[in-house]
Motif scaffolding. Sequence first.
Motif, short mmCIF file in Angstrom:
data_model
loop_
_atom_site.label_atom_id
_atom_site.label_comp_id
_atom_site.label_asym_id
_atom_site.label_seq_id
_atom_site.Cartn_x
_atom_site.Cartn_y
_atom_site.Cartn_z
N HIS A 163 5.55 5.77 -12.62
CA HIS A 163 5.50 4.42 -11.91
C HIS A 163 4.65 4.57 -10.69
O HIS A 163 4.03 3.24 -10.59
N ALA A 164 4.31 5.66 -10.01
CA ALA A 164 3.38 5.61 -9.04
C ALA A 164 1.92 5.47 -9.52
O ALA A 164 1.25 4.67 -8.75
N LEU A 165 1.63 5.98 -10.62
CA LEU A 165 0.18 5.66 -10.98
C LEU A 165 -0.08 3.97 -11.49
O LEU A 165 -0.95 3.41 -11.14
N GLU A 166 1.08 3.45 -11.95
CA GLU A 166 0.94 2.21 -12.16
C GLU A 166 0.96 1.10 -11.06
O GLU A 166 0.31 0.22 -10.96
N GLU A 167 1.45 1.70 -9.97
CA GLU A 167 1.76 0.91 -8.67
C GLU A 167 0.51 1.13 -7.80
O GLU A 167 0.12 0.21 -6.94
N HIS A 168 -0.28 2.18 -7.83
CA HIS A 168 -1.14 2.31 -6.81
C HIS A 168 -2.38 1.53 -6.70
O HIS A 168 -3.17 1.59 -5.77
N ARG A 169 -2.54 0.68 -7.76
CA ARG A 169 -3.79 -0.46 -7.40
C ARG A 169 -3.16 -1.65 -7.11
O ARG A 169 -3.88 -2.67 -7.16
N ASP A 170 -1.77 -1.92 -6.86
CA ASP A 170 -1.22 -3.15 -6.86
C ASP A 170 -1.85 -4.04 -5.60
O ASP A 170 -2.20 -5.32 -5.44
N HIS A 171 -2.33 -3.12 -4.45
CA HIS A 171 -2.91 -3.95 -3.35
C HIS A 171 -4.12 -4.48 -3.67
O HIS A 171 -4.55 -5.26 -2.80
N LEU A 172 -4.87 -4.04 -4.72
CA LEU A 172 -5.96 -4.67 -4.94
C LEU A 172 -5.69 -5.97 -5.51
O LEU A 172 -6.64 -6.95 -5.14
N LEU A 173 -4.85 -6.24 -6.25
CA LEU A 173 -4.44 -7.51 -6.95
C LEU A 173 -4.12 -8.49 -5.84
O LEU A 173 -4.77 -9.70 -5.84
N LEU A 174 -3.52 -7.94 -4.85
CA LEU A 174 -3.04 -8.73 -3.78
C LEU A 174 -4.27 -9.29 -2.73
O LEU A 174 -4.56 -10.23 -2.43
N GLU A 175 -5.01 -8.21 -2.61
CA GLU A 175 -6.59 -8.58 -1.66
C GLU A 175 -7.22 -9.43 -2.34
O GLU A 175 -7.81 -10.37 -1.87
N VAL A 201 0.72 -1.27 -0.03
CA VAL A 201 -0.17 0.11 0.08
C VAL A 201 0.85 1.03 -0.05
O VAL A 201 0.62 2.17 -0.69
N ASP A 202 1.99 1.09 0.76
CA ASP A 202 2.91 2.28 0.92
C ASP A 202 3.83 2.48 -0.36
O ASP A 202 4.16 3.85 -0.74
N GLY A 203 3.96 1.63 -1.22
CA GLY A 203 4.69 1.61 -2.39
C GLY A 203 4.73 2.84 -3.39
O GLY A 203 5.31 3.61 -3.47
N SER A 204 3.15 3.04 -3.67
CA SER A 204 2.89 4.10 -4.54
C SER A 204 3.04 5.62 -3.88
O SER A 204 3.44 6.54 -4.51
N LEU A 205 2.81 5.31 -2.76
CA LEU A 205 2.91 6.64 -1.92
C LEU A 205 4.37 7.33 -1.79
O LEU A 205 4.25 8.52 -2.09
#
Length: 242
Positions: A101-113, A74-78
């Motif tokens: 890069h932040a734009l690409e990363e900010h939804r990553d946690h949703l995949l994990l969830e 969750v903190d990565g894109s931040l």
Amino acid sequence: MTSTEASTGISTETVEGYRPPQPDRAGLLARLSDVWTDFEARLADVPILRALDAGDVTVADYQRLLHNLRQQVVDGSLWIARAASNFDMDHFDLRSAAISHALEEHRDHLLLERDYVAVGGSLEALRAGRKNVGSQALSGYMFHEASRPNPVGCLGAMFIIEGLGAQKAGVWARRFQEVLGLADNQVHFMAYHQDADAEHTGTLDAILTSDRIDDDAADAIVTCARVVARLYVMQLTELDEI
């Protein structure tokens, strides 16, 4: 023949179309390669990864790993976005790269969830989770580095984290599938990062070998990479330790 050529016996003429390698840049990649080699050796000693390699993991272990990773993801894109905001106009290209890069990363946690829920985990419990001590150290360090003026050292963190996704995540996904019989929609987060992060590392390599990186920047990048590698191993080792 110039006086230099006469004294050394070596021609300094440049063949058309050939650009000699720059020692400082070659040095940076070599130093980062050494950091990566050490990182891989430390990963091999992480208990859950040793168990995965031996085929001695359970679905609960997989859930536990996802639960611990999610809090830092969750903190990565931040912190990437914060780094972008601290690049000045003389570093506009790095700012643009960080924003993308932040734009690409900010939804990553949703995949994990989604993966976590697909293997029987509780979304509410996952979202209520806290960072383990390694995740706290890693996130704290990254926000500190990203808050510096022109935080070029953060490229070292990206080298480690994106390299992990490109070179390790897909291997881990396939191994969890082999051992636990998981479906593709239960390991999507890890499998996705094999391809996405491979693309990111290509972009990163182009920056690391560009004129943008001077000696001071190279030192900052290597230092950050080394610290992040150690903290990432700590995050994977100290599962559930909060």
